[in-house]
Every structure is written in structure tokens, then in C-alpha cells.
Design an enzyme around this catalytic site. Structure first.
Site, PDB file in Angstrom:
ATOM      1  N   SER A 154       0.836  -1.213   0.000  1.00 54.52           N
ATOM      2  CA  SER A 154       0.000   0.000   0.000  1.00 54.52           C
ATOM      3  C   SER A 154       0.865   1.255   0.000  1.00 54.52           C
ATOM      4  O   SER A 154       1.961   1.257   0.561  1.00 54.52           O
ATOM      5  CB  SER A 154      -0.900  -0.021   1.244  1.00 54.52           C
ATOM      6  OG  SER A 154      -1.472   1.246   1.458  1.00 54.52           O
ATOM      7  N   TYR A 179      -1.783  -0.801  11.103  1.00 55.57           N
ATOM      8  CA  TYR A 179      -2.077  -1.394   9.777  1.00 55.57           C
ATOM      9  C   TYR A 179      -0.965  -1.035   8.796  1.00 55.57           C
ATOM     10  O   TYR A 179      -0.386  -1.909   8.165  1.00 55.57           O
ATOM     11  CB  TYR A 179      -3.428  -0.878   9.244  1.00 55.57           C
ATOM     12  CG  TYR A 179      -3.554  -1.042   7.748  1.00 55.57           C
ATOM     13  CD1 TYR A 179      -3.344   0.039   6.892  1.00 55.57           C
ATOM     14  CD2 TYR A 179      -3.814  -2.285   7.194  1.00 55.57           C
ATOM     15  CE1 TYR A 179      -3.415  -0.121   5.515  1.00 55.57           C
ATOM     16  CE2 TYR A 179      -3.891  -2.452   5.821  1.00 55.57           C
ATOM     17  CZ  TYR A 179      -3.679  -1.358   4.987  1.00 55.57           C
ATOM     18  OH  TYR A 179      -3.742  -1.532   3.629  1.00 55.57           O
ATOM     19  N   LYS A 239       2.193  -3.402   6.805  1.00 54.65           N
ATOM     20  CA  LYS A 239       2.556  -3.428   5.379  1.00 54.65           C
ATOM     21  C   LYS A 239       4.059  -3.212   5.228  1.00 54.65           C
ATOM     22  O   LYS A 239       4.737  -3.874   4.451  1.00 54.65           O
ATOM     23  CB  LYS A 239       1.788  -2.339   4.604  1.00 54.65           C
ATOM     24  CG  LYS A 239       0.310  -2.624   4.433  1.00 54.65           C
ATOM     25  CD  LYS A 239       0.064  -3.891   3.630  1.00 54.65           C
ATOM     26  CE  LYS A 239      -1.416  -4.166   3.440  1.00 54.65           C
ATOM     27  NZ  LYS A 239      -1.677  -5.472   2.802  1.00 54.65           N
TER      28      LYS A 239
END
Ligand code: WQD
Length: 344
Positions: A127, A152, A156
Site C-alpha cells: 500500500s 495497519y 505493510k
């Protein structure tokens, strides 16, 4: 004989669109999903769209024995696309350990099993979150990775490092990391789309639910940013265009076309659009007036980010093609179809 691709999280929003594009490209797809954020009906919808029913294994990627059994059952899986992960930024702040366990251990399980079953490579769903607020825009793959704004986003970043370290340690696998910007829209058939559990966190599903009357009004989180109209800027990319990037990446892995064993690509349109511009584009594309109100900023939001997609355009021969107007119309048609089917 069709080459077999394992897609984890394949009944999810991006996963399901990618399964269809893989099938259209002649691959045989096996889906693993624990259905924590999607439903098994999506397998039926995929079959309706592509005419081919993918194999489906209800399984949590934390279950390494179960994973091994899937690799053994299907024999010669050639590559993996790993979507399965928890992905709500806000929830990750409240439940960091759930995010670290789920997003890191799932990947570790996959990476450990791949060499044992001669799986060639992995395409990983990363992302633009890894960039944080870039110093320069548009952002390239060379931009520094900044301290993540949420657990979150941190998962990644750590996942990318886990993949790099695994390959560097001599694992025979190769990897392509796709850094998505903001995926939006739905399949043109309106049979696949984004179906968030509960109140949508992301902008476009909130817009379409407001437009159809499920939500009373859309809150625009801030108009006092350093942008032309004061609202945040994002690179909104059509989900089918994004899905097609995965097919190109898989082909590159299987045909040994990679220039390095780990490659990274920004998958975006290269165009920044503000939240208010997107709202007006939605109204114009659909003819539906949207009830919205400017409220305070949402903590953790990046002010402005959009991609420099030249590397993907050149190296992968992939480019986002769908207009924002067609993309927003597809999102609206999906919302109307959900209403028609009595789902929302
Ligand atoms: C976009 C803009 C909000 C909702 C996150 C993850 C990213 C990816 C996509 C998983 C922001 C504004 C939003 C609303 C609003 N996730 N907004 N009102 O935060 O850019 O990206 O989701 O793959 O990794 O980081 O997406 O759609 O939540 O927000 O004003 O009701 O819309 O402030 O500026 P985001 P988003």
C-alpha cells in the site's frame, strides 16, 4: 494445462476482481479466504462474471497445517497472490496485536510453505501507506519509507521487509510488491464490488451509501489542508485496472522476466484528486446530489498523496485506463444492484 495460482483473500474486494482477471487470462485459480470480511456468495458471483467457478477453500492463513494441506491438495501451485489481511486503519489502532498477528503470521506461513511446494513466487498486496506523507509528489518507489501512521500501515512495511529478508536469505522464491493507492469502483457487471462490514471506513462506499439513503450524510474530514480546495488529495484507481496489474505481475514472475528477485511498483493513476473534487465528480457522473458536511480532520489522515506510476507503465507495460467518471458510475451501479438484490 492451466497454470494454478493461489489467491488468499480471494473473496475480498480487490481479490475477487483479481480472480476474474486471472481467469480471463487463462489461469486456474484456487481461493483461500476465512470469510471474516467477505461472503462465500462472492464465489458464485465470480462464476457468474467469468463463467468459471474457482476452487474455494474456507481457511485462515494463520492455520499453517491447513495451508500446507491446500498446497498438497492442488499439487502444482505456481504462484501466490497474497491479499488476506486485516485492513481497517482505525481498527488497527484499537487492536494492534490482532493486526500484527494476523497480517505478519499469515504472510510468514505462506513464505515458509512456498519453497516446500515449489511455488515460484509471490505477488504481495502492499500500500502507498508505507510512504506516509511523501516529501515529494508524485511519489516514486524510491521515496523513503516513513514511520507508519498506524499499526495497519506498519504491518505493510514489516511485511515488505519480511519478504525482502526471506529472499535475501536464499529462499528460491521471487516477489513483486504492488503498492496500491486508493482502489475504488466495482466490476462493470455490478456483480462484484466493495461490501464493507458495518459503517464504511473508506470514502467511496460511504458516498454511495449516502447517495442511496443508507447513511444520512457524508462527513468530509477537513477542508483546512494545504491543498487547492482544502480537502485531502488521493490517487483513486479503478479496481479492475488494479486487478489487471496483478495478472501482469504474475506473468512476469512465471516467465522469469523480473530484473531483481524482489521488485516494487506503484499502482496508481498518477493523478491526484481531492475529496471534494471526487464528490462533485460523483454527482456529475451519476446525476445524484450528495448530502455532505465538512467536519474536523480524521486523525492519521495523510494530507496529499498520488503516484508516479511510470515504473509500472514502463516495466510492466501496465497503465490505469478507466476514467474517474466511469469508475464512480460503476460504484453507484454496484450500490443499486445491492439494493435490487436486497443486500443493502
Ligand atoms: C480517503 C480520503 C479521508 C471517509 C486507506 C488505507 C489504504 C487503503 C485505502 C486498504 C481521506 C476522506 C473518508 C469519509 C472522508 N486501505 N474521507 N469521509 O485513508 O486514503 O486509505 O484506505 O487497502 O491503505 O490507508 O482511504 O477512503 O478512508 O479516505 O472525508 O467518510 O477521504 O479523510 O482524506 P485512505 P479513505
Amino acid at each position: 494445462m492451466k497454470e494454478k495460482i493461489l489467491v488468499t483473500g480471494g473473496t475480498g474486494y480487490i481479490g475477487s476482481h483479481t480472480v476474474v482477471e486471472l481467469q480471463n487470462a487463462g489461469y486456474e485459480v484456487i481461493i483461500i479466504d476465512n470469510l471474516s470480511n467477505s461472503s462465500a456468495d462472492v464465489v458464485d458471483n465470480i462464476e457468474q462474471v467469468s463463467g468459471i467457478r474457482p476452487a474455494f477453500e474456507k481457511l485462515d492463513c494463520l492455520d499453517q497445517e491447513g495451508l500446507a494441506a491446500v498446497f498438497a491438495k492442488y499439487g502444482d501451485i505456481k504462484a501466490v497472490i497474497h491479499f488476506a489481511a486485516s485492513k481497517a486503519v482505525g481498527e488497527s489502532v484499537e487492536k494492534p496485536l490482532l493486526y500484527y498477528r494476523n497480517n505478519l503470521v499469515s504472510l510468514i506461513n505462506i513464505l515458509e510453505l512456498m519453497p516446500r511446494y515449489n511455488v515460484k513466487g509471490i505477488v504481495f498486496s502492499s500500500s502507498c501507506t508505507v510512504y506516509g506523507q511523501p516529501d515529494q509528489l508524485p511519489v516514486t518507489e524510491e521515496a523513503p519509507i516513513k514511520k507508519a501512521e498506524s499499526p495497519y500501515g506498519n504491518t505493510k512495511q514489516i511485511n515488505e521487509e519480511i519478504i525482502r529478508d526471506t529472499v535475501a536469505s536464499g529462499s528460491p522464491i521471487s516477489a513483486i510488491l504492488l503498492r496500491y493507492f486508493n482502489p475504488i469502483g466495482a466490476h462493470p457487471t455490478a456483480l462484484l464490488g466493495e461490501l464493507p462490514n458495518g459503517v464504511p471506513q473508506n470514502l467511496v462506499p460511504y458516498i454511495t451509501q449516502t447517495a442511496i439513503g443508507i447513511r444520512e450524510k457524508l462527513s468530509v474530514f477537513g477542508d483546512d489542508y494545504d491543498t487547492p480546495d482544502g480537502s485531502c488529495i488521493r490517487d483513486f484507481i479503478n479496481v479492475v485496472d488494479l486487478a489487471k496489474a496483478h495478472v501482469v505481475a504474475i506473468k512476469r514472475v512465471l516467465e522469469d522476466k523480473q530484473k531483481e528477485k524482489v521488485e516494487v511498483f506503484n499502482i496508481g493513476t498518477g493523478r491526484g484528486l481531492s475529496v471534494l473534487e471526487l464528490i462533485h465528480a460523483f454527482e456529475q457522473s451519476t446525476g445524484v446530489k450528495l448530502n455532505y458536511q465538512i467536519v474536523g480532520r480524521r486523525s492519521g489522515d495523510i494530507e496529499k498523496v498520488w503516484a508516479n506510476p511510470e515504473l509500472a507503465n514502463k516495466e510492466l507495460g501496465w497503465k490505469a485506463e478507466t476514467s474517474i467518471e466511469d469508475t464512480l458510475r460503476s460504484a453507484w451501479n454496484w450500490q443499486l444492484k445491492l439494493r435490487e438484490r436486497g443486500i443493502q
